[in-house]
Scaffold this motif. Structure first.
Motif, short mmCIF file in Angstrom:
data_model
loop_
_atom_site.label_atom_id
_atom_site.label_comp_id
_atom_site.label_asym_id
_atom_site.label_seq_id
_atom_site.Cartn_x
_atom_site.Cartn_y
_atom_site.Cartn_z
N GLY A 1 0.76 -1.17 0.00
CA GLY A 1 0.00 0.00 0.00
C GLY A 1 0.83 1.28 0.00
O GLY A 1 2.03 1.31 0.19
N GLU A 2 0.09 2.34 -0.35
CA GLU A 2 0.65 3.68 -0.33
C GLU A 2 0.84 4.12 1.10
O GLU A 2 0.30 3.51 2.03
CB GLU A 2 -0.28 4.64 -1.07
N HIS A 3 1.55 5.21 1.29
CA HIS A 3 1.91 5.62 2.63
C HIS A 3 0.69 6.00 3.49
O HIS A 3 0.72 5.86 4.71
CB HIS A 3 2.92 6.76 2.61
N LEU A 4 -0.39 6.43 2.85
CA LEU A 4 -1.54 6.84 3.66
C LEU A 4 -2.04 5.73 4.58
O LEU A 4 -2.57 6.00 5.66
CB LEU A 4 -2.69 7.32 2.75
N VAL A 5 -1.88 4.48 4.18
CA VAL A 5 -2.38 3.39 5.03
C VAL A 5 -1.76 3.41 6.42
O VAL A 5 -2.36 2.95 7.40
CB VAL A 5 -2.16 1.99 4.40
N SER A 6 -0.56 3.97 6.54
CA SER A 6 0.09 4.05 7.85
C SER A 6 -0.76 4.83 8.85
O SER A 6 -0.69 4.59 10.05
CB SER A 6 1.46 4.73 7.73
N LEU A 7 -1.56 5.76 8.35
CA LEU A 7 -2.36 6.60 9.24
C LEU A 7 -3.29 5.74 10.11
O LEU A 7 -3.39 5.95 11.33
CB LEU A 7 -3.16 7.62 8.43
N GLY A 8 -3.94 4.76 9.48
CA GLY A 8 -4.83 3.89 10.25
C GLY A 8 -4.10 3.12 11.31
O GLY A 8 -4.56 3.01 12.47
N SER A 9 -2.97 2.62 10.96
CA SER A 9 -2.21 1.78 11.87
C SER A 9 -1.55 2.60 12.98
O SER A 9 -1.59 2.25 14.16
CB SER A 9 -1.17 1.01 11.05
N ILE A 10 -0.96 3.73 12.63
CA ILE A 10 -0.28 4.58 13.62
C ILE A 10 -1.28 5.09 14.65
O ILE A 10 -1.01 5.13 15.84
CB ILE A 10 0.45 5.75 12.91
N LYS A 11 -2.46 5.47 14.16
CA LYS A 11 -3.49 5.99 15.07
C LYS A 11 -3.87 4.93 16.11
O LYS A 11 -3.96 5.22 17.30
CB LYS A 11 -4.72 6.37 14.27
N ALA A 12 -4.07 3.71 15.65
CA ALA A 12 -4.45 2.64 16.56
C ALA A 12 -3.35 2.39 17.59
O ALA A 12 -3.63 2.23 18.79
CB ALA A 12 -4.73 1.35 15.77
N VAL A 13 -2.11 2.37 17.15
CA VAL A 13 -1.01 2.13 18.08
C VAL A 13 -0.87 3.30 19.05
O VAL A 13 -0.67 3.12 20.26
CB VAL A 13 0.32 1.90 17.32
N TYR A 14 -1.04 4.52 18.53
CA TYR A 14 -0.93 5.71 19.37
C TYR A 14 -1.97 5.70 20.48
O TYR A 14 -1.69 6.13 21.61
CB TYR A 14 -1.10 6.96 18.49
N GLU A 15 -3.14 5.20 20.18
CA GLU A 15 -4.17 5.21 21.22
C GLU A 15 -3.83 4.26 22.36
O GLU A 15 -4.30 4.43 23.47
CB GLU A 15 -5.53 4.88 20.60
N LYS A 16 -3.03 3.25 22.06
CA LYS A 16 -2.60 2.37 23.15
C LYS A 16 -1.39 2.95 23.88
O LYS A 16 -1.26 2.82 25.09
CB LYS A 16 -2.26 0.98 22.58
N TYR A 17 -0.49 3.56 23.09
CA TYR A 17 0.76 4.09 23.66
C TYR A 17 0.85 5.58 23.36
O TYR A 17 1.49 5.99 22.41
CB TYR A 17 1.97 3.40 23.03
N ASN A 18 0.24 6.44 24.20
CA ASN A 18 0.27 7.82 23.73
C ASN A 18 1.49 8.64 24.12
O ASN A 18 1.54 9.84 23.86
CB ASN A 18 -1.06 8.58 23.97
N ASP A 19 2.49 7.96 24.68
CA ASP A 19 3.80 8.63 24.80
C ASP A 19 4.74 8.16 23.67
O ASP A 19 5.95 8.33 23.74
CB ASP A 19 4.43 8.33 26.16
N MET A 20 4.12 7.64 22.67
CA MET A 20 4.84 7.02 21.55
C MET A 20 5.61 8.03 20.68
O MET A 20 5.15 9.14 20.45
CB MET A 20 3.78 6.31 20.69
#
Lengths: 284, 284, 284, 284, 284, 284
Positions: free
Chosen positions: A108-127
């Motif tokens: 995939g194109e780079h935009l797909v990272s947005l979905g994944s990064i957001k999900a990880v960020y919500e678990k680890y918000n000092d990320m």
């Protein structure tokens, strides 16, 4: 006889879900790619081509066979609806995280990272976010669309804020993006200089690594939509990965391989090797 | 509605002729190419592909949007008549020079430079020539023909004489050509070493720059008829261009891209970026 | 008129057999290649493409025109019977050696070297082997078959024994192969470091040089079945060849070019140039 | 051992010159090709690829092994000088004719036929010309040049005059060319209808056959510079050849294969098979 | 979450083994291919590309969704040992037959059919063989090897004997093969004429169908090692399949797709559609 | 000198907007393409490649030089937002219609026709639609999205209703789509049979013609995302166009050329010729 359906996983990612710490999945979406599409084919091709690799890395002196890793296959997307695609990625990643596994995604194109990064960020918000790329990806929008491959890091900054994003290898963008970065991200032009310091600063904080493979020089990685000469070498990438070995990596992705532009198969081999090395430093 | 015919120019070369200082044109001729033809397609492809680029150069910290540049399209040639082709190029270049504009030409094979260099030389006969190439291009003739891609620099020397021509990156030719060069040109084997000194020597004298793109290593530039491994890197080319920033450039060309040999599009991107950088150092 | 049948030889290998010291032949076999076949096409393509080269080497300041070399064409093989193929290569090489000429072979997959090395070893049993490659090639067998491209150097070790084999550029293999090499061969990971010392140690003893072209980085040599990023540059290869100029070379081969994977023709040019340089250091 | 230089001929054309009735040679010239060049590669590729064929034709129930045929290889041309090229072809063809052999030429662009047809015409000036093509090739000149691929049949008419030229399969040209043909040649649009009548009319008069392979539909023959959909099928071509079996063929050529545009190799196979069939009907 | 490993089957072959009547498997072997290899890649590519198809056939007005079919994936072969490969195919096919399922195999080169046909023949020794192909495949051996793609039908005749083999579409072979066929098989040149009569003769006897896809004209099927112009059309193939709908088919295979020679993907689509149609007439 | 910016139009579409009756524009969008993208490149490639054509049609005995036609270039779209794209096409088409000119559009994927057809329908609501295609395009939605290449004709039916749509050449779709068509459209499977009757029925009513080029057999048109063997020939397409010569055509489009899948350039030539013929029958 008792036969099972034909299984197709990335090399070494052949464990069961339950026993695995690492979960690989593909997000074959390139719907906002403005120039040359084709990253939707990356995950499928990488699975096939990974069998040209060895499981053993002489760079890290580690072996994929010692890692418990699972390959969930590809998400299925409705083309033409960008938001729905990102939601699907977000949900899938969140579920992996709930099971205390580490997600690693193939674009995939780079935009797909947005979905994944957001999900990880919500678990680890000092990320922290370490971003390897040729392009700034810091536009506000692209022809009016805020959800674009050219604005994905800006969208991450929207929720991560200043001082959390490190950018390496950047050599293409609008003048205004480079200016903006001076205030809001840690942007290194052309190279990975400063990565060691970044690793020291981050310490044992959680970190997500997003690798847009076009950070590599197109001499070794021509299989991408917008090749930018003047990139880093494969050995510099290997060095960068080794440098990050000590980090607490909570998520990662590898994006922007468009296999059809490199008919030699070299880009596929490069992408596969980088994924192998990433798996080896995440799952220690 | 009031609509205009579809216009196709190189990125940023979208000004009117009258207001422009820089005039780009294509010379799609490869009629003396003995090995693998195809440079005739370069100018057309570069116009399309340039839209994958940004106008801003992080190398020079300059922007094409600040340059007044015009794209005149391609000359139309009768294939099979070499002299007529060179005459047409000569005439067109002369006309540009009469209007006090600087010509920048996209080849075509290297022989097309002869038409353009001759025209510029007649206006500036204290002119220097800086020649980037993998090949000596110093033959007297090729299978009996004096007008050949393999003899273009020799033909320039015919009227420019000794001590005016600098050659860089040369790594292929007949033994006799290398010997001849020792007496008549400043030839540097393999690299661009000595360019800084050349720039110092030339000072503010007028200079024409002819870039045979095969000076680049074919790892980054495989889209050419006669690839010669062992060339300079893209970053070395960028460095060379920056080194020439202070020169009084009165004409330039970029030749020998044969797009079809590099199906990945990387060579096109390389050629486009070099043209962008050249435009930025000519039009200060 | 008196016309002769159309002859096709590698550039400069146009002498008669009797007068030649160097004898070139092709072994177009890729029958054990497990991943991507195609090296069977190398020798034929290299003959055609060599005419894009010059006979003069600016690296060695030598000219192929000063070398007496003969091109015997390709051996013809029954596909599907590996042992018969190796026997044919062994017999042909032995005959060349009986006539006191030096064999130089174009592969084919790496396994073909076994036939040739064995024949040379029987004439010179104090012989050394210098092995350039990305892969260890030290497996005992591949899916049960002892005669495999992945085990060719192990098969040579079977008769050559310890301390006679130098391996350079190795960056892919099973962990066990790397371990085994520590005891039995001189293996250098990634680079050609230590080649000078090897040359000193070997002195004027006979030596066979086998070049698996995938030692080169796939940026410059993508035309091969199993590309391994992180290889040596073309200039490092040139340097290595120069370093071996003083050796007493009694046989050589160049294997694993698969032309169809590099449609740009760059890999062909690389292979041809390496063969030219090898010919120039063998026939002094 | 006593070895001979590597010989490369078209399948079955492996007799000595003296004993052969049929003489094949290549004219690898495409210097006036205005659109997409590459026919210069045809003869070399056809020699290699012919080994995918059988010598036996189930269409004609004849075998190339029963034909005495010789392959003289390719003429060598100075690119950029069209007249010299045509002269060389003319001289070579004349010499073959003097030895009472029948020339069969592989192009190259269609213009090369002019040299060969002229030479044959001077020996047989009651000769007919059968012309298979998608294009009229009847222009007076192309961008001012009278020697052009687009005017080759007009140039033949210059010396052959009215009523001697049959054209089949024509489906592209300027309106004026079609009009002119009505008065001066026997032009059949789209198909080979009328070939049987032509054969009857010609009887045992000498005839030269020039086959521009783009008469074939590009579905089966895509390897050509200017593909024109709507052409004849392969079976129709086979039928046409069989129809001409009774003719007294004194010369022939097969032109306009540009192998690189059909990477599947199908066009090469088609061209080779047509050459095989032509050889079988010429040499009875 | 509870996730399963990534599964990859041919379109519609997604049932469990136990419930399926039809069992698909791949035999990715091309080790005796003498000309251009690559059929080893067919089965993997066909699985991916089948998702461009619909499950519904407007030709037969049937739907794959109504068929219980299973995809067992590919057998794994040691390259370089032809007999072992055939044994593996034989064993696997025998096991499928023991479970009262019908095997359908994707090649690989045509030789793989020998393993499968032999296994089916041992269960049904009054079996007929219908053979679609461009080539006779009736050689005794190829360069001395009896196990060759060029002799596979001869090897079947060894145990099946006279009057059991129907051959259609044949247009290439040695004269002697065509002669031999007159006595021992029912060979139809060029077309499928006579198929209806064959179907009538066979009646409800068991029959194995082996489809060498190069029976198709290379205009529609260029993805094969030895393209032979003059083949049947796709619609004629569809017609032939429909004609065989009434037969008692006890085994089938589809061989000789070499995907890399047709970069357009058309040959893959053709192969997939033929496999779909075959499945629909086997499983009624 | 007085020079104008480089203009790039389709062959013969070089008139000014004001004087033209026919207005060509490109809609380079492929954002809902689910299988293989790339139709976004069609319009740009067709402009370049059209110069391989002649303006004269021997099929219709008409010449493009006698037609007043204008090329407006391409619309610029934000990728990732399907509705906005369709709105832009609708607006642009409406403006052309307001100026009493006839729009002819190059796609892009088939969905772009929706914008154009809607605009034309609002001007002429007694309009008929003639639809050439391999696919039904009658789905209600694709993975939940109603705006999809697979549902474009269904979306047209939404406002056009029953008995207004003729479909020809259809050979792929879901069973349910074929069933639905029986009630609501005039669908002809496989061929253009019945076109003459349709033309008679339509008479002088306004009609829009939408040509999905994949109606053609992929043997002659392989440059498309989802090739479907079994299509019509080029000559059948020419015949169909001639059959429609008498119609009152108020709008047209040509969609689904994806140039990169046919590297031979044949598909481009086919598309260009069809566009030329369409222009010749619209502008009488």
């Amino acid at each position: 006889m008792n036969l099972f359906k034909n299984v197709s996983t990335f090399l070494g990612f052949d464990n069961e879900y339950e026993e695995s710490k690492l979960v690989l999945f593909g997000s074959p979406f390139d719907g906002t790619t403005s120039f040359r599409p084709g990253t939707r084919f990356a995950s499928n091709v990488m699975r096939s081509e990974s069998y040209g690799l060895e499981t053993y890395s002489p760079y890290l002196d580690k072996d994929l066979e010692d890692v418990k890793a699972f390959d969930a296959g590809d998400l299925e997307f409705p083309f033409g609806n960008t938001q729905k695609v990102l939601d699907e990625i977000y949900d899938f990643t969140s579920n992996i995280l709930k099971d205390d596994k580490t997600p690693i995604m193939i674009g995939g194109e780079h935009l797909v990272s947005l979905g994944s990064i957001k999900a990880v960020y919500e678990k680890y918000n000092d990320m922290y976010l370490i971003h390897f790329d040729a392009h700034t990806d810091l536009r506000d929008d692209y022809l009016g669309e805020p959800l674009s491959h050219a604005s994905v890091i800006k969208r991450c900054w929207d929720f991560m804020g200043d001082n959390k994003i490190y950018q390496f290898g950047i050599r293409s963008g609008e003048k205004a993006e480079f200016e903006w970065a001076k205030q809001h991200t840690n942007l290194t032009k052309f190279s990975c200089e400063g990565l060691k310091e970044a690793v020291k600063t981050i310490g044992d904080k959680p970190v997500y690594i997003t690798i847009d493979l076009d950070i590599l020089d197109p001499s070794i990685f021509s299989g991408t939509g917008t090749p930018e000469p003047g990139g880093i070498t494969f050995n510099e990438m290997m060095e960068a990965i080794k440098t990050m070995e000590s980090l607490n990596i909570v998520g990662a992705d590898i994006v922007e391989l468009a296999p059809q532009y490199d008919t030699s198969g070299v880009s596929n081999a490069v992408a596969c090797k980088i994924l192998r090395e990433m798996a080896l430093i995440i799952e220690k």
